[in-house]
Design a protein around this motif. Structure first.
Motif, PDB file in Angstrom:
ATOM      1  N   SER A  30       0.827  -1.208   0.000  1.00 43.72           N
ATOM      2  CA  SER A  30       0.000   0.000   0.000  1.00 43.72           C
ATOM      3  C   SER A  30       0.865   1.263   0.000  1.00 43.72           C
ATOM      4  O   SER A  30       0.569   2.226  -0.718  1.00 43.72           O
ATOM      5  CB  SER A  30      -0.921   0.009   1.221  1.00 43.72           C
ATOM      6  N   LYS A  31       1.934   1.255   0.770  1.00 42.15           N
ATOM      7  CA  LYS A  31       2.834   2.416   0.821  1.00 42.15           C
ATOM      8  C   LYS A  31       3.553   2.609  -0.515  1.00 42.15           C
ATOM      9  O   LYS A  31       3.687   3.734  -0.994  1.00 42.15           O
ATOM     10  CB  LYS A  31       3.837   2.274   1.957  1.00 42.15           C
ATOM     11  N   VAL A  32       4.015   1.511  -1.113  1.00 42.32           N
ATOM     12  CA  VAL A  32       4.687   1.599  -2.411  1.00 42.32           C
ATOM     13  C   VAL A  32       3.724   2.142  -3.461  1.00 42.32           C
ATOM     14  O   VAL A  32       4.081   3.022  -4.261  1.00 42.32           O
ATOM     15  CB  VAL A  32       5.258   0.223  -2.832  1.00 42.32           C
ATOM     16  N   GLU A  33       2.484   1.627  -3.465  1.00 42.04           N
ATOM     17  CA  GLU A  33       1.484   2.123  -4.415  1.00 42.04           C
ATOM     18  C   GLU A  33       1.208   3.605  -4.223  1.00 42.04           C
ATOM     19  O   GLU A  33       1.102   4.350  -5.205  1.00 42.04           O
ATOM     20  CB  GLU A  33       0.169   1.345  -4.273  1.00 42.04           C
ATOM     21  N   ALA A  34       1.087   4.037  -2.975  1.00 46.43           N
ATOM     22  CA  ALA A  34       0.825   5.450  -2.703  1.00 46.43           C
ATOM     23  C   ALA A  34       1.954   6.334  -3.220  1.00 46.43           C
ATOM     24  O   ALA A  34       1.707   7.390  -3.818  1.00 46.43           O
ATOM     25  CB  ALA A  34       0.614   5.669  -1.201  1.00 46.43           C
ATOM     26  N   VAL A  35       3.206   5.896  -3.029  1.00 45.78           N
ATOM     27  CA  VAL A  35       4.356   6.662  -3.518  1.00 45.78           C
ATOM     28  C   VAL A  35       4.357   6.692  -5.039  1.00 45.78           C
ATOM     29  O   VAL A  35       4.571   7.744  -5.656  1.00 45.78           O
ATOM     30  CB  VAL A  35       5.679   6.079  -2.968  1.00 45.78           C
ATOM     31  N   ILE A  36       4.096   5.533  -5.673  1.00 52.44           N
ATOM     32  CA  ILE A  36       4.062   5.467  -7.141  1.00 52.44           C
ATOM     33  C   ILE A  36       2.995   6.406  -7.685  1.00 52.44           C
ATOM     34  O   ILE A  36       3.234   7.152  -8.636  1.00 52.44           O
ATOM     35  CB  ILE A  36       3.819   4.020  -7.622  1.00 52.44           C
ATOM     36  N   LEU A  37       1.810   6.375  -7.072  1.00 54.58           N
ATOM     37  CA  LEU A  37       0.715   7.231  -7.551  1.00 54.58           C
ATOM     38  C   LEU A  37       1.037   8.708  -7.371  1.00 54.58           C
ATOM     39  O   LEU A  37       0.857   9.505  -8.294  1.00 54.58           O
ATOM     40  CB  LEU A  37      -0.586   6.872  -6.837  1.00 54.58           C
ATOM     41  N   ALA A  38       1.515   9.078  -6.197  1.00 55.81           N
ATOM     42  CA  ALA A  38       1.829  10.493  -5.940  1.00 55.81           C
ATOM     43  C   ALA A  38       2.963  10.972  -6.838  1.00 55.81           C
ATOM     44  O   ALA A  38       2.855  12.032  -7.472  1.00 55.81           O
ATOM     45  CB  ALA A  38       2.199  10.677  -4.470  1.00 55.81           C
ATOM     46  N   LEU A  39       4.018  10.186  -6.914  1.00 59.27           N
ATOM     47  CA  LEU A  39       5.161  10.565  -7.747  1.00 59.27           C
ATOM     48  C   LEU A  39       4.771  10.623  -9.221  1.00 59.27           C
ATOM     49  O   LEU A  39       5.168  11.545  -9.939  1.00 59.27           O
ATOM     50  CB  LEU A  39       6.304   9.565  -7.533  1.00 59.27           C
ATOM     51  N   GLY A  40       3.965   9.656  -9.664  1.00 55.71           N
ATOM     52  CA  GLY A  40       3.530   9.639 -11.058  1.00 55.71           C
ATOM     53  C   GLY A  40       2.720  10.860 -11.439  1.00 55.71           C
ATOM     54  O   GLY A  40       2.934  11.464 -12.499  1.00 55.71           O
ATOM     55  N   VAL A  41       1.791  11.245 -10.571  1.00 53.65           N
ATOM     56  CA  VAL A  41       0.959  12.420 -10.856  1.00 53.65           C
ATOM     57  C   VAL A  41       1.806  13.695 -10.847  1.00 53.65           C
ATOM     58  O   VAL A  41       1.657  14.550 -11.718  1.00 53.65           O
ATOM     59  CB  VAL A  41      -0.211  12.517  -9.851  1.00 53.65           C
ATOM     60  N   ILE A  42       2.714  13.807  -9.876  1.00 47.93           N
ATOM     61  CA  ILE A  42       3.582  14.991  -9.807  1.00 47.93           C
ATOM     62  C   ILE A  42       4.485  15.070 -11.043  1.00 47.93           C
ATOM     63  O   ILE A  42       4.618  16.132 -11.658  1.00 47.93           O
ATOM     64  CB  ILE A  42       4.418  14.983  -8.512  1.00 47.93           C
ATOM     65  N   LEU A  43       5.097  13.943 -11.422  1.00 45.35           N
ATOM     66  CA  LEU A  43       5.965  13.942 -12.602  1.00 45.35           C
ATOM     67  C   LEU A  43       5.200  14.277 -13.874  1.00 45.35           C
ATOM     68  O   LEU A  43       5.701  14.995 -14.738  1.00 45.35           O
ATOM     69  CB  LEU A  43       6.663  12.585 -12.749  1.00 45.35           C
ATOM     70  N   MET A  44       3.973  13.767 -13.983  1.00 48.29           N
ATOM     71  CA  MET A  44       3.171  14.080 -15.162  1.00 48.29           C
ATOM     72  C   MET A  44       2.841  15.572 -15.220  1.00 48.29           C
ATOM     73  O   MET A  44       2.908  16.187 -16.288  1.00 48.29           O
ATOM     74  CB  MET A  44       1.879  13.258 -15.179  1.00 48.29           C
ATOM     75  N   ALA A  45       2.504  16.160 -14.076  1.00 51.48           N
ATOM     76  CA  ALA A  45       2.200  17.589 -14.037  1.00 51.48           C
ATOM     77  C   ALA A  45       3.441  18.419 -14.388  1.00 51.48           C
ATOM     78  O   ALA A  45       3.352  19.365 -15.186  1.00 51.48           O
ATOM     79  CB  ALA A  45       1.679  17.972 -12.653  1.00 51.48           C
ATOM     80  N   VAL A  46       4.584  18.062 -13.810  1.00 49.47           N
ATOM     81  CA  VAL A  46       5.828  18.792 -14.104  1.00 49.47           C
ATOM     82  C   VAL A  46       6.194  18.660 -15.578  1.00 49.47           C
ATOM     83  O   VAL A  46       6.545  19.650 -16.239  1.00 49.47           O
ATOM     84  CB  VAL A  46       6.975  18.300 -13.195  1.00 49.47           C
ATOM     85  N   ASN A  47       6.103  17.450 -16.109  1.00 51.72           N
ATOM     86  CA  ASN A  47       6.428  17.213 -17.517  1.00 51.72           C
ATOM     87  C   ASN A  47       5.513  18.018 -18.437  1.00 51.72           C
ATOM     88  O   ASN A  47       5.982  18.672 -19.373  1.00 51.72           O
ATOM     89  CB  ASN A  47       6.315  15.710 -17.824  1.00 51.72           C
ATOM     90  N   THR A  48       4.227  17.988 -18.168  1.00 50.63           N
ATOM     91  CA  THR A  48       3.261  18.693 -19.019  1.00 50.63           C
ATOM     92  C   THR A  48       3.459  20.208 -18.925  1.00 50.63           C
ATOM     93  O   THR A  48       3.482  20.898 -19.951  1.00 50.63           O
ATOM     94  CB  THR A  48       1.816  18.312 -18.637  1.00 50.63           C
ATOM     95  N   CYS A  49       3.602  20.723 -17.707  1.00 54.83           N
ATOM     96  CA  CYS A  49       3.802  22.172 -17.536  1.00 54.83           C
ATOM     97  C   CYS A  49       5.103  22.637 -18.187  1.00 54.83           C
ATOM     98  O   CYS A  49       5.133  23.685 -18.845  1.00 54.83           O
ATOM     99  CB  CYS A  49       3.801  22.534 -16.053  1.00 54.83           C
ATOM    100  N   THR A  50       6.168  21.870 -18.004  1.00 54.38           N
ATOM    101  CA  THR A  50       7.453  22.217 -18.627  1.00 54.38           C
ATOM    102  C   THR A  50       7.321  22.249 -20.143  1.00 54.38           C
ATOM    103  O   THR A  50       7.825  23.173 -20.803  1.00 54.38           O
ATOM    104  CB  THR A  50       8.548  21.213 -18.207  1.00 54.38           C
TER     105      THR A  50
END
Length: 196
Positions: A30-50
């Motif tokens: 559950s902790k690994v999934e939460a990190v993957i989800l949070a990191l994935g969403v943040i990286l997608m937002a940073v990538n798209t905004c950049t």
């Protein structure tokens, strides 16, 4: 009915509802999934905004931005299905289910969880077959140069974790007197959800 928010302890951490070693593994996943989800969403937002900023300022965006977002969407989707199953957050059609007494609801939940688990393992099997076909073809992502099969590894992993979670939910309902949506979530509505 019980409050479904009992999946979290007083600190906000996920409590599995599984005994011993299985509970430790469930909480770790559950902790690994939460990190993957949070990191994935943040990286997608940073990538798209950049990409948008570079396209606006320099007139040309990142040539690999679309491929990175494709990888992140696959990762978020298939890490997210296991996470949703673990927290009892999948969409349910429950009009008939909600009016049943506890024992028939528990039996129905066992059947639903077993059926869903079987489908997840079936899809896991076919997703591995699909990845093997991609591997045999040797196709690569044009911008990043990765082999395409690598980005789909999340698919069978997500299906396997979700299938296991639903199987554990069925077992939890067999061994319990309450009805569980997942191993740590008792079926019920919060007080603010009861208002119609």
């Amino acid at each position: 009915m019980s409050d479904p928010s009992n999946e979290m302890d007083d600190t906000g951490a996920f409590e599995s509802g599984l005994p011993g070693f299985l509970g430790v593994i469930d909480v770790a996943i559950s902790k690994v999934e939460a990190v993957i989800l949070a990191l994935g969403v943040i990286l997608m937002a940073v990538n798209t905004c950049t990409n948008v900023i570079l396209r606006f300022v320099l007139g040309e965006g990142l040539f690999f931005s679309g491929e990175i977002n494709r990888i992140l969407i696959i990762m978020i989707t298939f890490a997210g299905i296991g996470y949703a199953a673990r927290h009892g957050r999948h969409i349910r059609m429950s009009a008939i289910y909600d009016v049943l007494p506890t024992t028939p609801r528990r039996v129905l939940m066992i059947l639903i969880a077993l059926f869903t688990s079987a489908i997840m393992f079936f899809l896991c099997y076919y997703s591995v077959d699909y990845i093997m076909n991609l591997y045999d073809r040797g196709r690569i992502l044009p911008a990043l140069g990765f082999e395409i099969w690598m980005i789909y590894v999340w698919v069978p992993v997500g299906f396997a974790v979700t299938g296991t979670q639903y199987l554990l939910t069925a077992i939890k309902n067999v061994t319990s007197t309450d009805v569980y949506l997942s191993t740590g979530v008792v079926d019920g509505y919060a007080d603010n959800e009861k208002e119609v």
